[in-house]
Every structure is written in structure tokens, then in C-alpha cells.
Design a protein around this motif. Structure first.
Motif, PDB file in Angstrom:
ATOM      1  N   TRP A 139      50.805  15.832  83.604  1.00  0.00           N
ATOM      2  CA  TRP A 139      52.052  16.601  83.697  1.00  0.00           C
ATOM      3  C   TRP A 139      52.436  16.709  85.167  1.00  0.00           C
ATOM      4  O   TRP A 139      51.623  16.447  86.064  1.00  0.00           O
ATOM      5  N   THR A 140      53.672  17.107  85.426  1.00  0.00           N
ATOM      6  CA  THR A 140      54.203  17.163  86.780  1.00  0.00           C
ATOM      7  C   THR A 140      54.212  18.598  87.270  1.00  0.00           C
ATOM      8  O   THR A 140      54.781  19.475  86.614  1.00  0.00           O
ATOM      9  N   ASP A 141      53.581  18.841  88.410  1.00  0.00           N
ATOM     10  CA  ASP A 141      53.599  20.181  88.994  1.00  0.00           C
ATOM     11  C   ASP A 141      55.029  20.549  89.381  1.00  0.00           C
ATOM     12  O   ASP A 141      55.740  19.771  90.009  1.00  0.00           O
ATOM     13  N   GLY A 142      55.436  21.755  89.017  1.00  0.00           N
ATOM     14  CA  GLY A 142      56.784  22.210  89.334  1.00  0.00           C
ATOM     15  C   GLY A 142      57.860  21.490  88.559  1.00  0.00           C
ATOM     16  O   GLY A 142      59.010  21.421  89.005  1.00  0.00           O
ATOM     17  N   PHE A 143      57.519  20.960  87.368  1.00  0.00           N
ATOM     18  CA  PHE A 143      58.491  20.194  86.577  1.00  0.00           C
ATOM     19  C   PHE A 143      59.720  21.030  86.230  1.00  0.00           C
ATOM     20  O   PHE A 143      60.851  20.537  86.295  1.00  0.00           O
ATOM     21  N   GLY A 144      59.518  22.290  85.853  1.00  0.00           N
ATOM     22  CA  GLY A 144      60.639  23.120  85.430  1.00  0.00           C
ATOM     23  C   GLY A 144      61.693  23.287  86.509  1.00  0.00           C
ATOM     24  O   GLY A 144      62.879  23.079  86.274  1.00  0.00           O
ATOM     25  N   LEU A 163      60.423  15.243  77.684  1.00  0.00           N
ATOM     26  CA  LEU A 163      59.361  15.329  78.689  1.00  0.00           C
ATOM     27  C   LEU A 163      58.621  16.657  78.587  1.00  0.00           C
ATOM     28  O   LEU A 163      57.395  16.704  78.740  1.00  0.00           O
ATOM     29  N   PHE A 164      59.330  17.739  78.337  1.00  0.00           N
ATOM     30  CA  PHE A 164      58.697  19.042  78.180  1.00  0.00           C
ATOM     31  C   PHE A 164      57.715  19.024  77.013  1.00  0.00           C
ATOM     32  O   PHE A 164      56.569  19.468  77.139  1.00  0.00           O
ATOM     33  N   ALA A 165      58.164  18.480  75.874  1.00  0.00           N
ATOM     34  CA  ALA A 165      57.298  18.419  74.694  1.00  0.00           C
ATOM     35  C   ALA A 165      56.067  17.540  74.950  1.00  0.00           C
ATOM     36  O   ALA A 165      54.947  17.888  74.554  1.00  0.00           O
ATOM     37  N   ALA A 166      56.265  16.410  75.634  1.00  0.00           N
ATOM     38  CA  ALA A 166      55.149  15.508  75.913  1.00  0.00           C
ATOM     39  C   ALA A 166      54.131  16.157  76.845  1.00  0.00           C
ATOM     40  O   ALA A 166      52.909  16.034  76.644  1.00  0.00           O
ATOM     41  N   GLN A 167      54.610  16.859  77.869  1.00  0.00           N
ATOM     42  CA  GLN A 167      53.693  17.490  78.817  1.00  0.00           C
ATOM     43  C   GLN A 167      52.970  18.685  78.198  1.00  0.00           C
ATOM     44  O   GLN A 167      51.797  18.925  78.497  1.00  0.00           O
ATOM     45  N   VAL A 168      53.645  19.429  77.340  1.00  0.00           N
ATOM     46  CA  VAL A 168      52.982  20.530  76.629  1.00  0.00           C
ATOM     47  C   VAL A 168      51.868  19.982  75.742  1.00  0.00           C
ATOM     48  O   VAL A 168      50.763  20.549  75.675  1.00  0.00           O
ATOM     49  N   SER A 169      52.150  18.870  75.072  1.00  0.00           N
ATOM     50  CA  SER A 169      51.122  18.240  74.228  1.00  0.00           C
ATOM     51  C   SER A 169      49.919  17.803  75.062  1.00  0.00           C
ATOM     52  O   SER A 169      48.767  18.003  74.661  1.00  0.00           O
ATOM     53  N   ASP A 222      55.031  26.591  85.249  1.00  0.00           N
ATOM     54  CA  ASP A 222      55.622  25.522  86.066  1.00  0.00           C
ATOM     55  C   ASP A 222      56.429  24.526  85.238  1.00  0.00           C
ATOM     56  O   ASP A 222      57.283  23.816  85.778  1.00  0.00           O
ATOM     57  N   LEU A 223      56.151  24.450  83.940  1.00  0.00           N
ATOM     58  CA  LEU A 223      56.800  23.443  83.092  1.00  0.00           C
ATOM     59  C   LEU A 223      58.072  23.947  82.426  1.00  0.00           C
ATOM     60  O   LEU A 223      58.950  23.149  82.083  1.00  0.00           O
ATOM     61  N   GLU A 224      58.203  25.235  82.209  1.00  0.00           N
ATOM     62  CA  GLU A 224      59.318  25.742  81.405  1.00  0.00           C
ATOM     63  C   GLU A 224      60.660  25.566  82.115  1.00  0.00           C
ATOM     64  O   GLU A 224      60.754  25.647  83.341  1.00  0.00           O
ATOM     65  N   VAL A 225      61.716  25.297  81.285  1.00  0.00           N
ATOM     66  CA  VAL A 225      63.091  25.119  81.773  1.00  0.00           C
ATOM     67  C   VAL A 225      63.970  26.122  81.023  1.00  0.00           C
ATOM     68  O   VAL A 225      64.501  25.821  79.950  1.00  0.00           O
ATOM     69  N   PRO A 226      64.121  27.323  81.555  1.00  0.00           N
ATOM     70  CA  PRO A 226      64.835  28.392  80.820  1.00  0.00           C
ATOM     71  C   PRO A 226      66.266  28.033  80.443  1.00  0.00           C
ATOM     72  O   PRO A 226      66.748  28.462  79.395  1.00  0.00           O
ATOM     73  N   SER A 227      66.980  27.272  81.275  1.00  0.00           N
ATOM     74  CA  SER A 227      68.382  26.967  80.984  1.00  0.00           C
ATOM     75  C   SER A 227      68.549  26.147  79.715  1.00  0.00           C
ATOM     76  O   SER A 227      69.615  26.136  79.101  1.00  0.00           O
ATOM     77  N   LEU A 228      67.496  25.435  79.292  1.00  0.00           N
ATOM     78  CA  LEU A 228      67.534  24.655  78.059  1.00  0.00           C
ATOM     79  C   LEU A 228      66.710  25.310  76.960  1.00  0.00           C
ATOM     80  O   LEU A 228      66.377  24.666  75.960  1.00  0.00           O
ATOM     81  N   SER A 229      66.357  26.597  77.168  1.00  0.00           N
ATOM     82  CA  SER A 229      65.538  27.360  76.200  1.00  0.00           C
ATOM     83  C   SER A 229      64.171  26.729  75.984  1.00  0.00           C
ATOM     84  O   SER A 229      63.584  26.849  74.899  1.00  0.00           O
ATOM     85  N   LEU A 230      63.662  26.061  77.011  1.00  0.00           N
ATOM     86  CA  LEU A 230      62.320  25.470  76.950  1.00  0.00           C
ATOM     87  C   LEU A 230      61.376  26.410  77.690  1.00  0.00           C
ATOM     88  O   LEU A 230      61.117  26.252  78.881  1.00  0.00           O
ATOM     89  N   THR A 231      60.884  27.443  76.987  1.00  0.00           N
ATOM     90  CA  THR A 231      60.049  28.463  77.598  1.00  0.00           C
ATOM     91  C   THR A 231      58.607  28.331  77.133  1.00  0.00           C
ATOM     92  O   THR A 231      58.298  27.569  76.212  1.00  0.00           O
TER      93      THR A 231
END
Length: 516
Positions: free
Chosen positions: A284-289, A338-344, A391-400
Motif C-alpha cells: 500500500w502507499t503511505d499517505g495515499f488518502g 485502489l482503496f479497496a485493493a490496499q485495504v485487502s 493514511d488510506l482513507e479518502v473522506p471526499s469519496l466516502s472511503l473511510t
């Protein structure tokens, strides 16, 4: 319409040198001699208010006329194009085999604002009609651009060609057509400063029209009046002549939107490709969100700023909105994937580490007999998981991180509960039994030894913030004392069937070692 047939020329001459086909009212007049179009049609587009060496037509009220076998069409002005002029230009574009555009000056070509000249307006209408009715003919059209100069330099011709092709591409983008300029037109540039040059241009146009017509001639002969009537009706039905916007600006706006969409799409894909490469390797990527938020904002803001000029154009605004929606969809869907893949990947890593930790402790005590250490292992794993998810979550896309954290805690709890029956635990115990049973014992004296193991655990109120152990061993006897303030921890209470653990738990063990 230019024909080389003597009978046609005689007919035209007998009926007058000039016939008005359309005036400023927009009505089409077809009381003209019977003329066949089989040998090619030539049209001259003049510039209003400018003297043309290609025709003797001087009446600006005639929007479209027939003069000695040649169609004479009035071009656009800097004030714009009327509906009648657009209709006449559209008819000319569709029916002609060769079109000669007159009145272009060197200043028009060299000026930075070519797209705003009267000739750009004229050509845009021609291109728009040709694209709209390209199904009527598969043949190319000869397009001759006449510049008022003694000689056309190479650089001047190159500049004009580029401007004309750019204008066509803009009009094609407006019409959402994927046809190229070379598929529809055979472009040439000529100088016209004398009567002799004008006669040469007309001769070239007639020759080109004749060749084009003969290469695609049909068995039945087409009469000019009938062709003009049919094309005029089709143009009226299509509504192409009723568009009252400034064509060059509209066309350029379509191109600007298309270019901005392509540019920002490439920029987004380049950034996303790096993230996908890491995700494909189980990382996963550090600071991805934060990076994804910044990239999304930058891409859409850049597109908006580059296409701002099109926002106020009614014909272009829907296309701009459509392209922006596509761009946003590309970025948002890629970030979500990408969020789903990194969470997995993170879930797999967390579960793998917990299993390894439980497997390591299996040598000391069975997992089910040490609930406090199990709860501590789950808390440690969840603490690490929660930090990385932040570090991975993207709140603007509801990816928390809320749902992934809940799901991960449930998975870890189940893993601990079922670990003792897992294949890894069974293999570990089997190896230990095999190792003990296969060990050779050295002969020695018979002995009988006794030992006392004394274990005590103090569990005061708290949520597990304090934990410590102390031990002492003397000979075969040992004493171990531990303290862990987790009596209020819901996980600990759940392990004891919903009740608080005892404050002090004492566990004595008597050990007997017999050696025969």
C-alpha cells in the motif's frame, strides 16, 4: 456550377449571364436553364464588400447566384452570418465538386486571430455542412483558397493550411465525428492578383471538378435545379442553417475541452499507474488518502480553468459537463479500486501477523487458556491496522476506515477463537509431539522429584493500560505474579461469559517428575 458542355453554355447565355438563386430573404429560386451536374460543379465564395477577379457579380443582395455556369455564393462578414447566408453556404458545400474561396488577404493569414476572421466563419459553415451530409457522397471536394498577393510564400501557405485544418478538427469535434480533413477535402492555396491568375484558378477548379465528378458518376443524370431543391430541403430539416452562434468560437471551445480532457486524463493515469503497481505487489502507499485527494482536486481544477471559456456557451456547456463527468468518473473509480485493493492487502498482512504471533505463543501455553494475551494481541493488531487505515482513507469519496476497522476486528476475533483448530496449529502440535517421542533418553538412575508452581494474577479496574509480570524459581519450585488492569475491558468481560474477572486469581500446580 461550371460545365464544359457547349450546349449548357449556350443555354446559360440565352437565358442571361446571371440568375439569382437566393436573396437575403432566404427563398430559393429555381427558374434556371436545365443544367446537368454530371461534368462537375464549381462554386466561388466571395467576400462581401471586396472586388473579386473571379466573377463579375456585384449585387450583394444575391446570397446565391448562377453566373455563366458557375455558382456564386456570398461569404460571411465580421458582423456574423445570417440564416440565408448559412443556408446558401451549406448548399454550396454539399452540391459542389470544387469550391473556390476568394478575398483572403495576407493580413488575414498572418493575424493571430484567424479563427475570428470572416473567412474562418465561412469555412466553419462549409465544414459543418460537409460533415453533416457526408453520407450523400463519398468523393473528395477540391477546396481552393485564394490569397490576394502576387506570390504565395511557402511559410504563408503552411500557416494557412495549419489554420484551416485546425478549424476543421474543431468543427469535427463539435459534431463528434472522427473523420480527418484529408478524407473530405483536397486543399490547395493560390495567389490571385491579376485577371490572368484568376482565369488559371478557374481552369484548375473546372478540371478538378470534372475529374471528381467523373470518378463517381452515376448512371442517371442529375439536374442542377432538382439537386439544389433536394439539398435545400434536407438542410432545412436538419436545422443546421438555423444555428445563430459564432461558429469559430464554438468550434474552438469544443477543441479546448477535448484537449483539456485528454491532457488531464493522461496526467491522472500516470499517477494512478504507480499506485496500482504497488497494490498489485500486495503493498500500500503511505499517505495515499491525502495524495489521492490532492490529485483529484488538481485534475478537476485544471480542467475547469482550461475550459472556463466554454462555460458560458450554451452549445458547448453540455459537452463540457459531459467531459468533466467522464474525467471525474475516471479518477473516482480508480481511487475507489485502489482503496479497496490496499485495504485487502492490509487485512491479509494483519491477519498473517496475528496468526504468526499466536503460533509462536503456542509453544508456551494453548491459545484458549490465555484470554488476556489474546485480547492484547487483537488490540495491538487493530492499533496498527487503524493507524495505516487513517493514511488510506479518502473522506471526499466516502472511503473511510470505519467499516474496514469493524470488519477487521471481527475477523481477528474469529481467528483467535478458531486458531486452536487451524491447520497451522495442528501441524505445530504434531511436530512437537513427534520431536518429544523421537528423542532418545540416556540411561540414568531412577528418581522421583516433586515441584510446586505457584501462579497469581491481580486484575484491578481498567482497560488494559498496565500489564506486568514477575517470577522467581528455586530448584524445582517457582512463583509467578502478574498484574493487568483490564477488568473493565469489554473484550475481557466477553471472554469470562459477560462477568468481570476475579480481582485476584491464584493457581497452584504440583509437578511430579518420575524417571525410571
Amino acid at each position: 456550377l461550371c460545365l464544359s458542355s457547349p450546349s449548357v453554355s449556350a443555354a446559360a447565355s440565352s437565358n442571361g449571364a446571371s440568375h439569382t438563386l437566393m436573396d437575403t430573404s432566404g427563398g430559393l429560386r429555381l427558374k434556371i436553364p436545365t443544367i446537368s451536374t454530371d461534368e462537375g460543379l464549381v462554386s466561388i465564395i466571395t467576400s462581401p464588400g471586396a472586388k473579386s477577379l473571379l466573377t463579375s457579380q456585384e449585387n450583394d443582395d444575391n446570397v446565391l447566384a448562377l453566373e455563366e455556369g458557375t455558382l456564386i455564393c456570398r461569404g460571411a462578414t465580421l458582423k456574423g452570418i445570417s440564416a440565408a447566408e448559412r443556408s446558401a453556404l451549406a448548399i454550396t458545400s454539399v452540391v459542389s465538386d470544387a469550391v473556390v474561396v476568394d478575398g483572403i488577404t495576407v493580413g488575414d493569414v498572418q493575424a493571430a486571430g484567424w479563427k475570428n476572421t470572416r473567412h474562418a466563419r465561412t469555412l466553419t459553415v462549409l465544414f459543418r455542412a460537409r460533415l453533416a451530409f457526408k453520407d450523400m457522397t463519398t468523393k473528395k471536394q477540391a477546396l481552393i483558397l485564394c490569397i490576394k498577393t502576387d506570390e504565395v510564400s511557402t511559410s504563408l501557405e503552411k500557416t494557412l493550411r495549419q489554420e484551416v485544418k485546425s478549424l476543421f478538427e474543431a468543427t469535427a469535434a463539435e459534431a463528434k465525428e472522427s473523420v480527418s480533413f484529408g478524407d473530405l477535402f483536397d486543399l490547395s492555396v493560390a495567389a490571385v492578383q491579376s485577371k490572368g491568375q484568376a482565369q488559371e484558378i478557374l481552369a484548375t477548379a473546372k478540371t478538378s471538378a470534372s475529374q471528381i465528378a467523373s470518378s463517381s458518376s452515376s448512371e442517371s443524370s442529375t439536374i442542377l435545379a432538382s439537386l439544389l431543391h433536394d439539398v435545400n430541403e434536407r438542410i432545412k430539416d436538419s436545422g443546421i442553417a438555423s444555428i445563430a452562434l459564432d461558429p469559430p468560437h464554438i468550434a474552438q471551445a469544443f477543441v479546448a475541452i477535448s484537449n483539456a480532457h485528454t491532457k488531464q486524463s493522461k496526467s491522472a493515469r500516470a499517477k494512478i499507474a504507480g499506485w496500482k503497481s504497488r497494490a498489485a505487489r500486495g503493498l500500500w502507499t503511505d499517505g495515499f488518502g491525502a495524495d489521492a485527494e490532492a490529485m483529484r482536486k488538481r485534475i478537476l481544477s485544471s480542467f475547469d480553468s482550461e475550459t472556463l471559456v466554454a462555460a458560458g456557451l450554451p452549445l458547448v456547456a453540455p459537452y463540457r459537463f459531459e467531459m468533466r463527468t467522464q474525467l471525474a468518473s475516471l479518477v473516482d473509480s480508480s481511487i475507489s479500486e485502489l482503496f479497496a485493493a490496499q485495504v485487502s492487502n492490509l487485512e491479509k498482512r494483519t491477519l498473517k501477523r496475528l496468526n504468526a504471533q499466536l503460533l509462536k505463543k503456542l509453544d508456551k501455553v494453548p491459545v484458549e487458556e490465555n484470554p488476556s494475551e489474546n485480547a492484547a494481541a487483537i488490540r495491538a493488531a487493530m492499533f496498527s491496522f487503524d493507524n495505516i487505515m487513517s493514511d488510506l482513507e479518502v473522506p471526499s469519496l466516502s472511503l473511510t476506515k470505519a467499516k474496514p476497522c469493524r470488519d477487521m476486528e471481527a475477523v481477528l476475533t474469529e481467528a483467535v477463537a478458531t486458531f486452536d483448530d487451524s491447520p497451522a496449529a495442528k501441524i505445530k502440535r504434531m511436530k512437537k509431539v513427534t520431536q518429544v517421542t523421537s528423542k532418545e533418553k540416556k540411561p540414568g538412575q531412577r528418581s522421583l522429584d516433586f515441584g510446586l508452581d505457584f501462579v497469581a494474577v491481580l486484575r484491578p479496574d481498567g482497560y488494559g493500560s498496565l500489564q506486568g509480570f514477575a517470577g522467581y524459581q528455586l530448584g524445582g519450585n517457582s512463583i509467578t505474579f502478574g498484574i493487568h488492569n483490564d477488568a473493565d475491558d469489554p473484550a475481557t468481560i466477553a471472554q469470562f461469559g459477560g462477568v468481570r474477572p476475579p480481582l485476584l486469581r491464584i493457581q497452584p500446580k504440583l509437578r511430579v517428575d518420575v524417571e525410571m
